[in-house]
Design a protein around this motif. Sequence first.
Motif, PDB file in Angstrom:
ATOM      1  N   GLU A  91       1.174  -1.400   0.172  1.00 41.96           N
ATOM      2  CA  GLU A  91      -0.202  -0.009  -0.374  1.00 41.96           C
ATOM      3  C   GLU A  91       0.901   1.364  -0.497  1.00 41.96           C
ATOM      4  OE1 GLU A  91      -2.876   0.019   3.108  1.00 41.96           O
ATOM      5  OE2 GLU A  91      -3.882  -1.816   2.737  1.00 41.96           O
ATOM      6  N   GLY A  92       1.572   0.837  -0.426  1.00 42.33           N
ATOM      7  CA  GLY A  92       2.544   2.640  -1.061  1.00 42.33           C
ATOM      8  C   GLY A  92       3.741   2.741   0.104  1.00 42.33           C
ATOM      9  N   SER A  93       4.198   2.107   0.964  1.00 38.47           N
ATOM     10  CA  SER A  93       4.838   1.516   1.513  1.00 38.47           C
ATOM     11  C   SER A  93       5.720   0.565   2.150  1.00 38.47           C
ATOM     12  CB  SER A  93       4.789   1.892   3.331  1.00 38.47           C
ATOM     13  OG  SER A  93       3.228   3.180   3.893  1.00 38.47           O
ATOM     14  N   ILE A  94       6.992   0.605   2.214  1.00 38.25           N
ATOM     15  CA  ILE A  94       8.001  -0.448   2.277  1.00 38.25           C
ATOM     16  C   ILE A  94       7.444  -0.957   3.467  1.00 38.25           C
ATOM     17  CG2 ILE A  94       9.614  -0.472   2.076  1.00 38.25           C
ATOM     18  CD1 ILE A  94      10.836   1.158   0.548  1.00 38.25           C
ATOM     19  N   VAL A  95       7.338  -2.041   4.096  1.00 39.13           N
ATOM     20  CA  VAL A  95       7.792  -2.835   5.365  1.00 39.13           C
ATOM     21  C   VAL A  95       8.472  -4.338   5.602  1.00 39.13           C
ATOM     22  CG1 VAL A  95       5.042  -2.048   5.254  1.00 39.13           C
ATOM     23  CG2 VAL A  95       5.928  -4.454   4.428  1.00 39.13           C
TER      24      VAL A  95
END
Length: 216
Positions: A91-95
């Motif tokens: 969702e657009g983030s790096i995790v």
Amino acid sequence: GTNSFYSKNMGIYGALAAIASFFAFYTVYRRLLRGNQRPSSSSSSSSSRTSESTSAESSSRSTTSSVSKGLPPSPLKFTSATWNIFLRKEEGSIVIVPESLSSLLQLCRQMDLYLITRCDDDETENRVRSCLEQNGCFLAGLNPHKVLFSSTVLGRSSMVRQIEPHTHIDDDFAVVSALRPHLKNLIYVTTSPASSSQSYPNVAIVRSVDKAFPPS
């Protein structure tokens, strides 16, 4: 059949067993080292019984011996790709991949680890570093200067060859194939069933990195 499959993969499990043995040895060694360190007065006693020159030589030998005995084993050098192994975009983030966090921190603590991320812009690089920092990787021992980036798969292969690690972890079979003649140990992370039929003595095939480095 089943017997043939296990026979072909004996080299794979041997490589994993060697890595697991190093983890166990390193942990036990550190505990013994902390429990057995004692201050020594041998240098001062020698000084009172001998001339100044003889005392200096004796003290030097004693210090060198103590330092040699007190050094922990050098950590093994590991390199690893990151996407789909330790990191993913969500969702657009790096995790962090949740099931891999424990293994990643274990590698940060006990290995000389280099992480190589494929990306094309400074913003992604900064977000990768931020994600690693927020999840405790730098506090666990990962050197920020060993968080590396490459814009191509070929570039990653070249970087790994220059670093010359004990083991490289990757999810791209093209990289594994390119490095196979040059490295002693590779871990290929894949969920593809067909990959299990491609067996090489220096390539361990796992479905996820936590299978190769279970939580300690």
